[in-house]
Motif scaffolding. Structure first.
Motif, PDB file in Angstrom:
ATOM      1  N   GLU A 180       6.074  23.681  58.033  1.00 45.88           N
ATOM      2  CA  GLU A 180       5.701  24.917  58.709  1.00 45.88           C
ATOM      3  C   GLU A 180       6.319  26.112  57.995  1.00 45.88           C
ATOM      4  OE1 GLU A 180       6.739  24.814  62.787  1.00 45.88           O
ATOM      5  OE2 GLU A 180       5.386  23.151  63.288  1.00 45.88           O
ATOM      6  N   SER A 181       5.555  27.175  57.933  1.00 43.48           N
ATOM      7  CA  SER A 181       6.031  28.398  57.296  1.00 43.48           C
ATOM      8  C   SER A 181       7.176  29.005  58.099  1.00 43.48           C
ATOM      9  CB  SER A 181       4.879  29.410  57.195  1.00 43.48           C
ATOM     10  OG  SER A 181       5.337  30.653  56.737  1.00 43.48           O
ATOM     11  N   ARG A 182       8.202  29.498  57.388  1.00 42.80           N
ATOM     12  CA  ARG A 182       9.357  30.124  58.038  1.00 42.80           C
ATOM     13  C   ARG A 182       9.324  31.635  57.836  1.00 42.80           C
ATOM     14  NH1 ARG A 182      14.190  29.285  55.615  1.00 42.80           N
ATOM     15  NH2 ARG A 182      13.107  28.962  53.632  1.00 42.80           N
ATOM     16  N   ARG A 183       9.800  32.354  58.835  1.00 42.50           N
ATOM     17  CA  ARG A 183      10.026  33.784  58.655  1.00 42.50           C
ATOM     18  C   ARG A 183      11.433  33.960  58.101  1.00 42.50           C
ATOM     19  NH1 ARG A 183       9.218  37.104  63.758  1.00 42.50           N
ATOM     20  NH2 ARG A 183       7.018  36.988  63.163  1.00 42.50           N
ATOM     21  N   LEU A 184      11.529  34.591  56.947  1.00 47.56           N
ATOM     22  CA  LEU A 184      12.804  34.756  56.265  1.00 47.56           C
ATOM     23  C   LEU A 184      13.553  35.964  56.812  1.00 47.56           C
ATOM     24  CD1 LEU A 184      11.395  34.186  52.671  1.00 47.56           C
ATOM     25  CD2 LEU A 184      12.571  32.506  54.111  1.00 47.56           C
ATOM     26  N   ASP A 185      14.844  35.993  56.566  1.00 50.18           N
ATOM     27  CA  ASP A 185      15.645  37.153  56.962  1.00 50.18           C
ATOM     28  C   ASP A 185      15.405  38.304  55.993  1.00 50.18           C
ATOM     29  OD1 ASP A 185      16.788  35.763  59.061  1.00 50.18           O
ATOM     30  OD2 ASP A 185      18.458  35.031  57.822  1.00 50.18           O
ATOM     31  N   ALA A 186      15.359  39.498  56.527  1.00 46.05           N
ATOM     32  CA  ALA A 186      15.205  40.680  55.674  1.00 46.05           C
ATOM     33  C   ALA A 186      16.452  40.862  54.819  1.00 46.05           C
ATOM     34  CB  ALA A 186      14.979  41.918  56.531  1.00 46.05           C
ATOM     35  N   PRO A 187      16.307  41.351  53.589  1.00 47.31           N
ATOM     36  CA  PRO A 187      17.483  41.617  52.752  1.00 47.31           C
ATOM     37  C   PRO A 187      18.410  42.629  53.425  1.00 47.31           C
ATOM     38  CG  PRO A 187      15.453  41.766  51.476  1.00 47.31           C
ATOM     39  CD  PRO A 187      15.051  41.687  52.907  1.00 47.31           C
ATOM     40  N   ARG A 188      19.696  42.532  53.142  1.00 51.43           N
ATOM     41  CA  ARG A 188      20.659  43.460  53.722  1.00 51.43           C
ATOM     42  C   ARG A 188      20.435  44.866  53.173  1.00 51.43           C
ATOM     43  NH1 ARG A 188      26.692  41.241  53.546  1.00 51.43           N
ATOM     44  NH2 ARG A 188      26.912  43.211  54.688  1.00 51.43           N
ATOM     45  N   ALA A 189      20.559  45.836  54.045  1.00 50.73           N
ATOM     46  CA  ALA A 189      20.376  47.236  53.646  1.00 50.73           C
ATOM     47  C   ALA A 189      21.612  47.730  52.904  1.00 50.73           C
ATOM     48  CB  ALA A 189      20.117  48.099  54.871  1.00 50.73           C
ATOM     49  N   ASN A 190      21.409  48.731  52.045  1.00 53.87           N
ATOM     50  CA  ASN A 190      22.520  49.426  51.400  1.00 53.87           C
ATOM     51  C   ASN A 190      22.230  50.925  51.443  1.00 53.87           C
ATOM     52  OD1 ASN A 190      20.822  50.136  49.123  1.00 53.87           O
ATOM     53  ND2 ASN A 190      21.123  48.036  48.372  1.00 53.87           N
ATOM     54  N   ARG A 191      23.067  51.713  50.790  1.00 54.63           N
ATOM     55  CA  ARG A 191      22.915  53.169  50.905  1.00 54.63           C
ATOM     56  C   ARG A 191      21.639  53.676  50.236  1.00 54.63           C
ATOM     57  NH1 ARG A 191      24.919  56.122  46.438  1.00 54.63           N
ATOM     58  NH2 ARG A 191      25.741  54.823  44.756  1.00 54.63           N
ATOM     59  N   HIS A 192      21.004  52.848  49.410  1.00 61.86           N
ATOM     60  CA  HIS A 192      19.767  53.256  48.758  1.00 61.86           C
ATOM     61  C   HIS A 192      18.520  52.807  49.521  1.00 61.86           C
ATOM     62  CE1 HIS A 192      22.080  54.563  45.329  1.00 61.86           C
ATOM     63  NE2 HIS A 192      22.610  53.367  45.188  1.00 61.86           N
ATOM     64  N   THR A 193      18.706  52.030  50.581  1.00 57.33           N
ATOM     65  CA  THR A 193      17.566  51.483  51.308  1.00 57.33           C
ATOM     66  C   THR A 193      16.810  52.584  52.044  1.00 57.33           C
ATOM     67  OG1 THR A 193      18.729  49.388  51.614  1.00 57.33           O
ATOM     68  CG2 THR A 193      16.852  49.819  53.054  1.00 57.33           C
TER      69      THR A 193
END
Length: 569
Positions: free
Chosen positions: A381-394
């Motif tokens: 089954e397809s998984r929903r991945l975690d979003a990448p962590r934000a940084n000051r450039h996000t």
């Protein structure tokens, strides 16, 4: 090799250069080629059609002796009566530079306008420019696609990314996203993929001899052979990201068939869902150009036809004309431009389409999972991945409440944007950015899904136009946003008389009552409207104990010339 100094040295080198051998091998007249290809290009430019100053700017160009490029259909482009970079020093040179620096025009070689004229992207479309810097084609596309279409302008090199961002701001374009990827590995967007692709790939520049005279000494036939694989790989990535029915334009500023027709042939072999399609000649009506080649011969390093093609440096059979009849039939649909045809540089352009019947799934080929059936049978089954962590450039999506505060403080009428924040700046972009990229999940190549609410896996550096900046909780419109916001500014803006504006341009700091009379003046940044005979102007200013201007050097200088305070240098 000949001396590089002076016209005599250039002409002597052109007589013996391998580049002239290439031109002759393509059937060009030797003398006509040398006569034109050694001469400097004329100055050409695009008029910024969405700028509020378009009528005044057009008048200035016509006064310089500019004549329209009649074949530039769908936008105004002009040729000036002097060579590139050689404007007269009677005020013309400075005025032309100021018009470019303030975003009223864009200097661009005429031939390099062809990819966007041929592709003809539309509003509401999502376009990817794989190799976008410095941005002439990306901004050309964005101007034609405004206000609702979006250009994803990709550039791998950090220094050139800055040039892209600068040109986006100079032209007040809110419909450009800037990403940083190797063009061979641009990240996915959500299904179905991009509507249009620009693959203006790196090349040897063999057609640029009129602006880059070093080409006469530096170009050699092996150069195109060393570029071939990179060009194929970049174009192939574009083909993989293009939705069925979408169009891709491939172009180079080279006349070498190895970088042009040979690349297109190999691209079709690798990506058989792509077809070369006929170019609509009405989109460049009046342009003189030539069909693509279906036959050519490898050259040795002296620029002569080799009697043993397999012995030339870096030989590969893919560099030869194709044997497949379908490719031989397709290549003449592409187009070649030579310097003497229209008094331009040389160029090559091909238009391709992702055949809809080749991909009934209705999505770009990059989304077709060849192992999907096997995975389903195994219970995967397809998984929903975690979003990448934000940084000051996000870049983050802004709320409606945050947008409402800016609309009120900056005296805007109703706007139809998506809003994006990073640090103390707020950017605006078409809603398409939110609706087709930000708010959708994106499957990766394993079938798992990156969540909505992120641009990942696109490496996004800039979204839209950073139109507003905050200081101590107060928002102000940045100068580069004024052409975009011009028609959305409230009628309640304070009106400044021309005499008062001229005093401010003369570096006076005025008492607030000079402008506001008995009305209580606002504190901080403000926009002022000046009804001048040459056109209505919007002026950025600051009101504290005195009123001063907040204009950059180029805008201030152009206004001073326009209002007759200073003469051009």
């Amino acid at each position: 090799m000949g001396e590089r100094s002076g016209e005599d040295g250039l002409f002597a080198q052109a007589q013996i250069a391998p580049l002239t051998g290439l031109a002759e091998s393509l059937g060009l007249d030797r003398n006509a080629w040398i006569q034109t290809a050694t001469q400097p290009l004329p100055e050409t430019l695009r008029l910024t059609m969405h700028h509020y100053d378009v009528d005044w700017t057009r008048q200035q160009l016509l006064a310089m002796g500019a004549t329209p490029l009649s074949w530039s259909i769908g936008n105004e482009a002009y040729q000036l009566p002097f060579a590139r970079g050689q404007a007269p020093r009677d005020g013309t040179r400075e005025l032309l530079a100021l018009l470019h620096d303030t975003g009223r025009v864009t200097r661009q070689e005429a031939a390099s306008m062809l990819p966007i004229l041929v592709l003809d992207p539309k509003p509401n479309e999502l376009l990817l420019d794989l190799c976008a810097a410095p941005g002439s084609k990306a901004t050309h596309a964005a101007e034609r696609m405004a206000p609702s279409g979006v250009v994803v302008a990709n550039e791998p090199i950090s220094g050139r990314v800055n040039m892209l961002a600068s040109n986006r701001g100079r032209l007040s374009l809110h419909n450009v996203m800037i990403t940083q990827h190797d063009g061979r590995h641009v990240g996915r967007i959500p299904k179905p993929g991009f509507d249009a692709i620009v693959a203006d790939v790196p090349c040897t520049g063999s057609a640029t001899s009129r602006k880059n005279k070093d080409v006469w000494w530096s170009w050699s036939p092996k150069g195109g052979r060393t570029m071939f694989q990179l060009q194929v790989d970049i174009a192939s990535r574009g083909a993989q990201l293009l939705r069925p029915g979408g169009l891709m334009v491939y172009s180079t500023c080279s006349i070498d068939p190895v970088e042009n027709e040979a690349v297109i042939a190999e691209l079709i072999r690798k990506c058989p869902w792509m077809d070369v399609v006929d170019i609509d000649e009405s989109k460049v009506d009046g342009l003189v150009w030539h069909q693509g080649l279906s036959s050519w011969t490898p050259l040795n390093e002296d620029g002569n036809v080799s009697d043993k093609p397999e012995k030339v440096p870096f030989f590969d059979e893919r560099y030869l004309p194709p044997n497949e009849q379908e490719l031989l039939d397709a290549l003449p649909k592409t187009r070649r431009l030579y310097p003497h045809d229209n008094n331009t540089g040389g160029f090559y352009v091909a238009l391709l389409r992702h055949r809809e019947d080749a991909t009934p799934e209705g999505v770009a080929k990059t989304f077709i999972d060849k192992l999907a059936k096997r995975r389903e049978d195994s219970g995967w089954e397809s998984r929903r991945l975690d979003a990448p962590r934000a940084n000051r450039h996000t870049v983050h999506g802004a709320s409606e409440q945050e947008a409402a505060v800016i609309i009120e403080q900056c005296q805007l009428t109703t706007t139809d944007y998506s809003w994006w924040k990073r640090g103390k700046r707020m950017a605006i972009a078409p809603r398409l950015v939110h609706d087709r990229i930000w708010s959708q999940e994106t499957p990766n190549k394993r079938g798992d899904r990156w969540p909505a609410g992120t641009f990942h896996p696109l490496q996004v550096l800039h979204v839209g136009l950073p139109a507003f900046v905050s200081k101590n909780g107060q928002w102000r419109a940045r100068q580069e946003s004024i052409p975009l916001l011009y028609d959305q500014l409230s009628n309640e803006l304070v009106v400044i008389e021309t005499d008062a504006l001229m005093r401010l341009l003369g570096d006076e700091a005025l008492e607030p009552e000079v402008i506001f009379g008995e009305t209580t003046p606002p504190q901080g940044a403000l926009l002022m409207r000046c009804h001048h005979p040459s056109g209505t102007l919007i002026i950025n200013g600051w009101c504290g104990t005195r009123v001063t201007l907040m204009l950059d050097k180029a805008e201030r200088r152009l206004l001073s010339i326009r209002l007759g305070l200073e003469e051009e240098e």
